[in-house]
Design an enzyme around this catalytic site. Structure first.
Site, short mmCIF file in Angstrom:
data_model
loop_
_atom_site.label_atom_id
_atom_site.label_comp_id
_atom_site.label_asym_id
_atom_site.label_seq_id
_atom_site.Cartn_x
_atom_site.Cartn_y
_atom_site.Cartn_z
N ILE A 251 40.79 55.14 40.66
CA ILE A 251 39.39 54.93 41.02
C ILE A 251 39.15 53.51 41.52
O ILE A 251 38.03 53.08 41.68
CB ILE A 251 38.45 55.29 39.85
N ILE B 133 50.78 42.24 31.25
CA ILE B 133 50.10 42.52 32.51
C ILE B 133 51.15 42.95 33.54
O ILE B 133 52.09 42.21 33.82
CB ILE B 133 49.31 41.29 32.99
N LYS C 214 48.13 40.45 40.43
CA LYS C 214 47.18 40.43 41.54
C LYS C 214 46.09 41.50 41.36
O LYS C 214 44.89 41.21 41.41
CB LYS C 214 47.93 40.65 42.86
N GLU D 223 38.02 48.50 30.85
CA GLU D 223 36.72 48.37 30.18
C GLU D 223 36.47 46.93 29.74
O GLU D 223 35.37 46.40 29.88
CB GLU D 223 36.64 49.27 28.94
MO1 MOS Z 1 35.79 54.78 32.13
S1 MOS Z 1 33.83 54.63 31.51
O1 MOS Z 1 36.54 55.57 30.84
O2 MOS Z 1 35.73 55.61 33.58
#
Ligand code: MOS
Length: 710
Positions: A461, A601, A605, A677
């Site tokens: 996403i 990490i 970048k 998050e």
């Molecule tokens: Mo996230 S709020 O788990 O897309």
């Protein structure tokens, strides 16, 4: 260090596609015979639609169908007693209206413009019933959540804060905040016969979408194909399958042609969830030297009358600080609104705003540095579950973040620090988010030309999932990243969890790691060497010696059973430096530092970019975003980008991400804990606290608009 190792800064493997327009989003697939669906929304907030006059719409040019509650083909998963019932709003299944802007019809036409025009011709007759959208008026109707065995929490004595020598007792308000990703939600659906359907849809989880669409239409999941290769932001708004996605498939089945249904920006405010309006009461009690005696955290948030939504708004108070007495309460207030959804840092972002603001207030009452107050209440084990942390470097976050923001220049006295006519302030806000890992499967193929292809049905996403996966594979196999491709966003690929809860690198990254290890072992065995040998071998030569054009493997990766013994979180400390103009209330955010303990990490970048993006989201939460109802109609008055303000480049100056970058030894083989998050949690309180430090004005109701500072 070897090339293309975990910890490098690899540019996005799909960056060129994205910047050249080559990346296709769900609305951009050219499907032959395509038709266009446009939703008609109710204009009342409660009642029934008693009649729909669709004659003009049906006669309008190019219209193929107008689907309404009175003629819609039945969706099997919507029916009482369905084998696999679909939760939530059942669009067009009956004539009930639960919230204003609920869709009451879907017009399908041969062009988008014709569908839009015809949708404007649909006339509804309603039986209007009383409705409630005013949260404040209805807060006493809050109920304990019914879902998920929710229980209010008590450790030690409830409300112990009240008897402490130093007390803070305040209320904090977070308005409704809407995800509003740049890419609108779009679904293109088409059928092959009566029992096979394909969707191009904005989805954070193609496997989850596959299951939901299969359940809705009573299909075998194998007969449902979901594609969501590129997603233009989602922030939680595509974690579930929404009614409009099912409606697109329903319409495509009816008109026997592909249907593309695009939500309008206004519909993005009402159809795909939001962070719910929440009021939180915090009580903190401490000794005169700043040791917490009690924390009480009570939260009320809105939900829909037709579906309950809950989030962990009070959870952070149960474990982030060492207090012998903690009690939390959580209630949801059902209103005539669309159902909320998880939104980046769901629960914790809301909860941390209240808790971290209240701690800041306590620090001034105690005349103690806010970092020192947090250090005095630091906890080396999880006080809620009585388990050790799998890893925790929050102290290091305080220290490195403080250095980077210039905390030494902070003045304890609000209003005492000035640069020219501007008041200067510094603030800190901390956060934590559970570090999760789900089962995931990856398939790998090494071809004799030396190229490696890996597939898994995860999504991206925006964080750069493919890039991180390529880096994990390059490191594990010891080959250059440019030899490796990673494919995602297709439900035909091996199973992976929905991209949510900051868990993708942990879940899918483990599968990629494990499938690479398995491939390596196989190649070593084929080469006649011990499977765990570290001696370098030429993979392509091994294939050639064995006369194989390629080798393929599939590997499932499951959680570490040892993890049960630990409490696993990513931790963060956000710092902000602000300038506030005393006359106009204008706030200039000079700098934000995000210092994060998220384990190892993988790719610095993309991880830094993700932290910056999350901080910008936090700036919106703190400073500008608020979806406002007109309670006379139960309708948003600012459901557009002119009136609902998200931060733009001019609002953002310097944002710096600092990673502790120490591998977590428990959660997964790569040592990651997740940053999606945590990048947002803590930003709003850091800003509110910096603004207080600058001005002496404590704003407990977000967003912190200039009027609240003059
Ligand atoms: Mo996230 S709020 O788990 O897309």
């Amino acid at each position: 260090m070897k090339k293309d190792a975990i910890g490098d800064s690899l540019s996005r493997v799909d960056g060129r596609l994205k910047v050249t327009g080559g990346a296709k989003y769900s609305g951009e697939y050219k499907v032959p015979n395509l038709t266009y669906g446009v939703l008609v929304s109710a204009t009342i907030a409660s009642g029934t639609v008693t009649a729909l006059d669709t004659r003009a719409a049906e006669r309008a040019p190019g219209v193929l169908a107008v689907i309404t509650p009175f003629n819609a083909p039945k969706v099997p998963g919507y029916q009482a007693g369905a084998e696999r019932p679909v939760r939530g709003l059942k669009l067009f299944n009956d004539n009930k209206i639960y919230f204003n802007a609920q869709p009451i019809a879907l017009v399908v036409a041969d062009t988008f413009e014709r569908a839009t025009y015809a949708a404007s011709l649909v006339k509804a007759t309603y039986n209007t019933e009383p409705f409630e959208t005013d949260f404040h008026k209805n807060i006493d109707k809050g109920v304990t959540p019914q879902k998920g065995n929710y229980k209010d929490y008590v450790r030690g004595e409830a409300n112990a804060y009240k008897n402490a020598p130093v007390v803070v007792e305040e209320e904090y308000l977070l308005p409704t905040e809407v995800h509003n990703p740049m890419e609108l939600h779009v679904t293109t659906a088409f059928w092959d016969g009566d029992d096979k359907v394909t969707l191009y849809t904005k989805s954070q989880g193609v496997k989850g979408s596959q299951r939901s669409i299969a359940a809705a239409f009573g299909l075998n999941p194998d007969n449902v194909q979901i594609n969501s290769r590129f997603v233009g932001g989602a922030f939680g708004s595509s974690l579930r399958t929404w009614p409009h996605e099912i409606a697109a498939a329903q319409a495509a089945k009816l008109v026997k042609r592909p249907v593309k249904l695009t939500l309008t920006r206004e519909q993005m405010f009402t159809q795909v969830g939001y962070r719910p309006l929440t009021i939180q009461k915090i009580g903190l009690g401490a000794t005169a030297d700043g040791k917490l005696i009690g924390i009480t955290h009570e939260s009320h948030s809105q939900t829909a009358v037709y579906e309950e939504f809950t989030e962990g708004a009070v959870n952070v108070s149960q474990f982030l600080y060492n207090s012998p007495n903690v009690n939390t309460l959580y209630k949801v207030v059902p209103l005539n609104v669309g159902v909320p959804a998880p939104m980046r840092g769901p629960g914790e972002a809301t909860g941390s705003f209240a808790l971290e603001s209240a701690l800041d207030e306590l620090s001034y009452k105690l005349n103690l540095d806010p970092i020192e107050l947090r250090l005095r209440n630091y906890t080396d084990t999880d006080p809620e579950r009585n388990k050790p942390w799998s890893s925790k470097y929050l102290k290091e976050c305080y220290q490195k973040g403080a250095e980077a923001i210039g905390w030494a220049d902070r003045k304890a006295q609000p209003g005492a620090n000035k640069e020219g006519e501007w008041l200067v302030g510094y603030g800190i806000g901390c956060g934590a988010f559970g570090a999760y890992r789900g089962n995931a499967v990856a398939k790998i193929k090494l071809t004799a030309d030396g190229s490696v292809n890996i597939q898994s049905a995860t999504s991206d996403i925006g964080p750069g999932t493919g890039t991180s996966m390529v880096l994990i594979a390059a490191d594990t196999l010891g080959i250059p990243a440019d030899k490796i491709t990673f494919e995602l966003g297709n439900s035909a690929f091996p199973n992976a969890p929905t991209q949510g809860g900051s868990a993708t690198v942990s879940s899918v990254g483990s599968a990629v790691h494990d499938v690479c290890v398995a491939l390596k072992q196989k190649l070593y065995t084929m080469a006649g060497k011990p499977a765990d040998s570290t001696e370098p071998i030429d993979y392509v030569a091994v294939l050639k010696q064995n006369n194989m054009p390629s080798v393929e493997l599939t590997q499932e990766s499951k959680g570490n059973p040892e993890a049960q013994k630990y409490s696993m979180y990513s931790f963060s400390a956000h710092f902000a430096k602000v300038h506030v103009h005393p006359l106009t209330g204008q706030v200039k955010i000079k700098k934000i530092v995000a210092c994060v303990d998220a384990g190892k990490i993988v790719n610095h970048k993309t991880a830094s970019s993700q932290m910056i993006g999350g901080a910008v989201g936090g700036v919106g939460m703190a400073m500008t975003e608020e979806a406002v109802f007109d309670d006379r109609y139960g309708r948003y008055i600012n459901g557009n980008f002119a009136d609902y303000h998200v931060p733009v480049n001019a609002d953002i100056q310097q944002i710096e991400a600092i990673f502790i970058d120490k591998p977590d030894p428990v959660l997964n083989p790569v040592g990651t804990k997740g940053i999606g998050e945590i990048s947002l949690i803590g930003v709003a309180p850091a800003l509110a606290n910096a603004i207080y430090n600058a001005t002496g004005k404590r704003v407990r109701e977000l967003p912190i608009t200039p009027d609240k500072l003059i």
